[in-house]
Design an enzyme around this catalytic site. Sequence first.
Site, PDB file in Angstrom:
ATOM      1  N   LYS A   1      -2.027   1.044   6.103  1.00  0.00           N
ATOM      2  CA  LYS A   1      -0.876   0.269   5.616  1.00  0.00           C
ATOM      3  C   LYS A   1      -0.130   1.068   4.572  1.00  0.00           C
ATOM      4  O   LYS A   1      -0.697   1.967   3.952  1.00  0.00           O
ATOM      5  CB  LYS A   1      -1.363  -1.069   5.046  1.00  0.00           C
ATOM      6  CG  LYS A   1      -2.325  -0.896   3.891  1.00  0.00           C
ATOM      7  CD  LYS A   1      -2.907  -2.213   3.444  1.00  0.00           C
ATOM      8  CE  LYS A   1      -3.842  -2.023   2.276  1.00  0.00           C
ATOM      9  NZ  LYS A   1      -3.220  -1.422   1.100  1.00  0.00           N
TER      10      LYS A   1
ATOM     11  N   CYS B   1      -4.449  -5.311  -3.715  1.00  0.00           N
ATOM     12  CA  CYS B   1      -4.630  -5.363  -2.254  1.00  0.00           C
ATOM     13  C   CYS B   1      -5.639  -6.416  -1.812  1.00  0.00           C
ATOM     14  O   CYS B   1      -5.440  -7.052  -0.778  1.00  0.00           O
ATOM     15  CB  CYS B   1      -4.957  -3.984  -1.728  1.00  0.00           C
ATOM     16  SG  CYS B   1      -3.507  -2.889  -1.870  1.00  0.00           S
TER      17      CYS B   1
ATOM     18  N   ASP C   1      -9.430  -0.643   0.989  1.00  0.00           N
ATOM     19  CA  ASP C   1      -8.963   0.519   0.206  1.00  0.00           C
ATOM     20  C   ASP C   1     -10.019   1.160  -0.700  1.00  0.00           C
ATOM     21  O   ASP C   1      -9.720   1.507  -1.854  1.00  0.00           O
ATOM     22  CB  ASP C   1      -7.754   0.109  -0.654  1.00  0.00           C
ATOM     23  CG  ASP C   1      -6.532  -0.289   0.178  1.00  0.00           C
ATOM     24  OD1 ASP C   1      -6.631  -0.315   1.415  1.00  0.00           O
ATOM     25  OD2 ASP C   1      -5.480  -0.599  -0.419  1.00  0.00           O
TER      26      ASP C   1
HETATM   27  C1  VGL Z   1      -3.196  -0.729  -4.276  1.00  0.00           C
HETATM   28  C2  VGL Z   1      -1.526  -0.378  -5.805  1.00  0.00           C
HETATM   29  C3  VGL Z   1      -0.878   0.459  -4.920  1.00  0.00           C
HETATM   30  C4  VGL Z   1      -4.500  -1.396  -3.952  1.00  0.00           C
HETATM   31  C5  VGL Z   1      -2.564   0.102  -3.376  1.00  0.00           C
HETATM   32  O1  VGL Z   1      -5.227  -0.919  -3.044  1.00  0.00           O
HETATM   33  O2  VGL Z   1      -4.820  -2.414  -4.617  1.00  0.00           O
HETATM   34  N1  VGL Z   1      -2.670  -0.972  -5.475  1.00  0.00           N
HETATM   35  N2  VGL Z   1      -1.403   0.693  -3.718  1.00  0.00           N
END
Ligand code: VGL
Length: 214
Positions: free
Chosen positions: A117, A162, A19
Amino acid sequence: MDDVISPVDARRDVLVVVDVQNDFCPGGALAVADGDALVPVANALIRHFEHVVLTQDWHPPAHRSFASSHPGRAPFETIELDYGAQTLWPDHCVQGSAGAAFHAGLETTRAELVIRKGFRTAIDSYSAFYENDRATPTGLAGYLRDRGFSRVFLCGLATDYCVAYSALDARRLHFDTVVLLDATRAIDLDGSLERALAAMRDAGVVLTHSARLR
Ligand code: VGL
Ligand code: ZN
């Protein structure tokens, strides 16, 4: 002191970059403090590994993890959903938006797989392996097993969400698991970073730094 790890071996090792997207970087909708500082470190790791997988948080508009989908609720509050507790987030990483794009400085070219995801409206997915019901697979475990990988190295955003959820699932799936902490940054909501580090240590995740790979 960092754990000692054996040298990277292309036959069994894969790097999963979690991410590294604009919305988690400074100026983004769910900015992680200093989130973009890991980009050069992640790029050096990407060059060091033969096999690289990227993950991309990829929500439809009005996703159930967004506070805006719950009238009267604010970002960073927690609510109970059918699959358990869910932290509510600002709208982020909406499919096709600039915020959902990878950081422009991230070296994505050599990635062999991009796993998206969080694309089901009714369920969040922190982990690269399972959605937040802990049961719906993303397919990554099957892919990694089919490719013959047995050790997963993780970096990216955010350490305590994540990255940690992915590392814990990797252990649950019996992968050797290493988190490169200098190539992560945390959201750190109410002590979530300390809890995540402790949970990863307890689960046998190796917590180390990228200099240990040289
Ligand atoms: C994430 C909160 C919501 C992350 C993704 O990548 O850690 N955190 N969506
Ligand atoms: Zn998300």
